[in-house]
Design an enzyme around this catalytic site. Structure first.
Site, mmCIF file in Angstrom:
data_model
loop_
_atom_site.group_PDB
_atom_site.id
_atom_site.type_symbol
_atom_site.label_atom_id
_atom_site.label_comp_id
_atom_site.label_asym_id
_atom_site.label_seq_id
_atom_site.Cartn_x
_atom_site.Cartn_y
_atom_site.Cartn_z
ATOM 1 N N ALA A 1 29.720 52.669 35.613
ATOM 2 C CA ALA A 1 28.629 51.823 35.568
ATOM 3 C C ALA A 1 29.355 50.711 34.965
ATOM 4 O O ALA A 1 30.254 50.709 34.302
ATOM 5 C CB ALA A 1 27.831 52.160 34.495
ATOM 6 N N GLY B 1 29.703 56.899 35.346
ATOM 7 C CA GLY B 1 28.837 57.203 36.405
ATOM 8 C C GLY B 1 29.168 57.799 37.554
ATOM 9 O O GLY B 1 28.533 58.306 38.171
ATOM 10 N N GLU C 1 29.063 61.480 36.546
ATOM 11 C CA GLU C 1 27.258 61.553 36.682
ATOM 12 C C GLU C 1 27.555 62.079 38.918
ATOM 13 O O GLU C 1 26.356 62.776 39.605
ATOM 14 C CB GLU C 1 26.464 60.565 36.590
ATOM 15 C CG GLU C 1 27.155 60.865 35.008
ATOM 16 C CD GLU C 1 26.456 59.977 33.909
ATOM 17 O OE1 GLU C 1 26.487 58.193 33.928
ATOM 18 O OE2 GLU C 1 24.931 60.431 33.838
ATOM 19 N N GLU D 1 30.523 57.588 27.450
ATOM 20 C CA GLU D 1 29.749 56.928 27.177
ATOM 21 C C GLU D 1 30.089 56.414 26.153
ATOM 22 O O GLU D 1 29.926 55.603 25.050
ATOM 23 C CB GLU D 1 28.453 57.125 27.618
ATOM 24 C CG GLU D 1 28.568 56.530 29.690
ATOM 25 C CD GLU D 1 29.229 57.850 29.983
ATOM 26 O OE1 GLU D 1 30.092 59.034 29.588
ATOM 27 O OE2 GLU D 1 29.690 57.852 31.686
#
Ligand code: NAD
Length: 703
Positions: free
Chosen positions: A57, A98, A101, A121
């Site tokens: 992200a 992300g 993910e 993260e």
């Protein structure tokens, strides 16, 4: 998107790192929806351009006010989860956060051998927020998943296959292989290779054969193993909670839990501090008037030269050799050379023993450092770094000599800690090519490099300094030419307060404990012992009146031969049988010396509680930092924060001293500094910048 023969290929292409920003996710969702609508498309392959799958992200989005129509990685993943088509992630390069993910939401994952996967993260004080904490435990087991996410480091494709994160390492043309596979599975699913393979439908196990009933025990153990919340462990504890939910709860509830924990963390102080450090790092090389080369430039020429083979010279030589740049080291003292040779050899052999280098590489690196008495061997270097004694006369002689030997366009750098770069540059005919490269001890390990700009230093020389930093993989921070530059100048004030507190009868061991509780790896007195009390005294003497202490405690300790850790006694004592001789042990003798010296100087005993200890030490940093900004020695508050986080062990979850001041509230910090000024004297005179920012109710971050 390209489609053919039943397979749509969606290529993540958002240079430089294919960040999955809200804006980019919007485009991505459109591509996925169009593949979903197309009855001819039976399978979708997601891959990445720019030599990377995705770095995750966009960190900028975390701070953004949530917009109702914002599309995030979660929405992309939800669309894949709803789909009846087969999704294959074809990974090449980094697949992080992300990005991973997203790959976990696909039915199959293949990667090239060079790929790296991870959920980092935690390094920003967060947890994966797009299903990572729920899918990974279901895929590979809660324990290994937790370990991976707690570390936050990435793993190789090979390791990812071993753990079961990846289905396979794919050779050949990645997208083609993946497309062929996707088509086959979509058209002819089998029990082993079904069309849909949703991780969300699985149950999570703990792993290592541990039964599910042991979950509370396993979680309690995990909570004990990570740092407490107040010492930067907040995200780690939340991560354990999220993974526990993955084992205990049905998938949708687990996802809801993850989202809630993520939202809490996004707004938490530790994460804001860590994200500040992340952004401050990116700003470092933005220097007005200096254009940095976008590509890695060859900084070494044929070799780098180093003058002085002492503590710093040998560390600097190792740092260059580690980055594959050969080094020539000159020293006038045979003994120093012999010691340096042994240090270099010892260091590379240690790395071989640790399995970080092969025997051959270790040997090659060690051999890439040559020692000589012949200064003419420095003639071919693009850069010579001087690390001789901290004495202006000696350094000026060395620079005059180097000026005559080095090519006219070579850069000459000094590693001085305190001397005036301009006085050194004057000794040459090329002051525009003279700069400070201030390494921190041990130079081959410490990740910080201060680049010092003299009055004549050219933009080109500064750009070169930053290129050196990049080659050595250090955080390079620009500093003006002022006594102690940024880091040491501020630490003098911090140590001044530590001494004052001890003179007032507050034991060094307690002062240190307060700072360790704040999150520093060691307190001010242990730090002084590490760098050497003799060195400290010499620097204080070099500062003249400004460096004058109220008492002569430092002088007395040095005269007693208590030089710090190196002599097994300084402010503390050390015992070889305890903590390998590095564990500071409180010494009543030192407390008596403080008491005696304080009495003689007429300093009244005064108990400072823990809050005051912390405030005096930290606000001393803040006030000096503000002066350095005001004087233009430091460019940005964030630069100072980077110096402190990477050079002095300032706890990163507090963001650095300047960020911390904003966190506390500048008006409060300023008010306390004013109180200290009236209580303790003019050394606490607040910086005008601080006064101004506090009165306008502004934050230093906007200075
Ligand atoms: P050191 O005493 O360990 O080493 C200095 C070396 O320079 C010695 O080997 C000496 O033989 C050599 N030398 C002296 N004069 C010379 C000359 N004219 N020509 C060639 N070689 C000569 O000192 P150090 O701790 O490595 O410090 C070196 C420099 O680095 C100093 O300027 C110091 O302020 C700076 N520095 C030190 C630290 C630290 O913590 N030690 C940290 C940052 C910067």
């Amino acid at each position: 998107m390209s489609a053919g023969d039943g397979v749509a290929v969606i290529t993540l292409d958002n240079p430089p790192v294919n960040a999955l920003s809200f804006a980019y996710c919007k485009q991505l969702l459109t591509a996925i929806e169009s593949a979903e609508r197309d009855p001819g498309v039976r399978a979708v392959v997601i891959t990445g351009a720019n030599g990377i799958f995705s770095a995750g992200a966009d960190v900028n989005d975390f701070a953004a006010e949530p917009q109702a129509d914002a599309v995030s990685v979660r929405d992309i993943i939800a669309a894949i989860e709803r789909s009846e088509k087969t999704y294959v992630a074809a990974i090449d390069g980094n697949c992080l956060g992300g990005g991973l993910e997203l790959a976990l939401a696909c039915d199959y994952r293949g990667a090239s051998a060079r790929s790296k996967l991870g959920l980092p993260e935690i390094r920003l004080g967060l947890i994966p927020g797009a299903g990572g904490t729920q899918r990974l435990p279901r895929l590979i087991g809660a324990r290994p998943a937790l370990e991976l996410m707690l570390k936050g480091s990435s793993i190789s494709a090979e390791r990812a296959v071993e753990l079961g994160v990846l289905d396979e390492i794919t050779g050949g043309e990645l997208t083609e292989t993946a497309s062929e596979f996707a088509r086959r599975v979509a058209d002819h699913p089998t029990a082993d290779a079904p069309r849909k393979r949703r991780i969300s439908a699985r149950e999570a196990v703990i792993g290592d054969g541990v039964p599910k009933i042991a979950l509370p025990y396993v979680a309690a153990q995990a909570h004990k193993m990570v740092p407490p919340e107040e010492k930067g462990g907040l995200a780690a504890h939340k991560l354990i909670d999220a993974v526990q939910a993955a084992v205990e709860m049905p998938f949708p509830l687990g996802i809801a839990r993850e989202s809630r924990l993520f939202e809490e963390l996004v707004r938490s102080k530790p994460s804001l501090g860590l994200r500040h450090v992340f952004f401050a790092e990116r700003e470092l090389s933005k220097i007005p008037g200096v254009t940095l080369p976008q590509t890695q430039r060859d900084i070494g020429g044929e070799r780098v030269g180093v003058v002085g083979a002492g503590t710093m010279g040998s560390g600097i030589a190792i740092a260059f050799a580690q980055s594959g740049i050969p080094v020539t080291v000159v020293d006038t003292n045979d003994e120093a050379v012999e010691r340096a040779r042994q240090t270099v050899m010892g260091m590379f052999m240690y790395q071989v023993q640790k399995g970080k280098l092969t025997q051959e590489e270790g040997w090659k690196r060690a051999q890439s450092i040559t020692f000589t008495e012949d200064w003419n061997e420095l003639a071919a270097a693009d850069l010579v770094v001087e690390a001789v004694f901290e004495n202006l006369g000696v350094k000026r002689d060395v620079f005059a000599k180097l000026d005559g030997i080095a090519e006219p366009d070579a850069f000459l750098a000094t590693n001085t800690s305190t001397l005036d770069i301009d006085r050194i540059a004057e000794a040459t005919k090329r002051p525009e090519r003279v700069l400070g490269l201030h390494f921190f001890v041990p130079a081959n390990i410490m990740p910080l490099l201060e680049i010092v700009r003299g009055a004549e230093t050219s933009p080109e020389a500064i750009a070169f300094g930053f290129a050196v930093g990049k080659s050595l993989r250090k955080k390079a921070v620009l500093s003006g030419n002022a006594f102690g530059f940024i880091g040491n100048r501020m630490i003098f004030d911090y140590l001044r307060e530590a001494m004052a507190l001890a003179e007032e009868g507050n034991a060094p061991a307690r002062v240190d404990a307060v700072m360790r509780n704040f999150g520093f790896p060691m307190g001010p007195f242990a730090m002084s012992d590490l760098s050497g009390l003799d060195v400290g005294r010499q620097i204080a003497q070099g500062r003249g009146d400004e460096g004058k202490a109220r008492t002569d405690v430092l002088g007395r300790l040095v005269e007693m031969g208590r030089l710090g850790q190196k002599s097994m006694a300084g402010f503390f004592k050390y015992d070889r049988s305890i903590g390998r001789g590095r564990e500071p042990i409180a010494d009543p003798v030192v407390e008596e010396i403080f008491a005696g010296e304080a009495r003689a100087a007429g300093i009244a005993p005064r108990h400072a509680d823990d809050v005051e200890v912390r405030e005096r030490l930290l606000y001393a940093l803040v006030n000096r930092g503000a002066y350095l900004l005001e004087e233009g020695v430091a460019l940005r508050p964030g630069d100072i924060d980077i110096v402190y986080v990477y050079g002095y062990g300032f706890p990163p979850h507090h963001g650095g001293p300047m960020w911390y001041a904003d966190e506390v509230g500048l008006d409060r910090v300023y008010a306390r500094i004013r109180e200290f000024e009236s209580q303790f004297g003019p050394q606490w005179k607040p910086s005008a910048l601080l006064a101004k920012m506090a009165s306008f109710d502004k934050e230093l971050a906007h200075a």
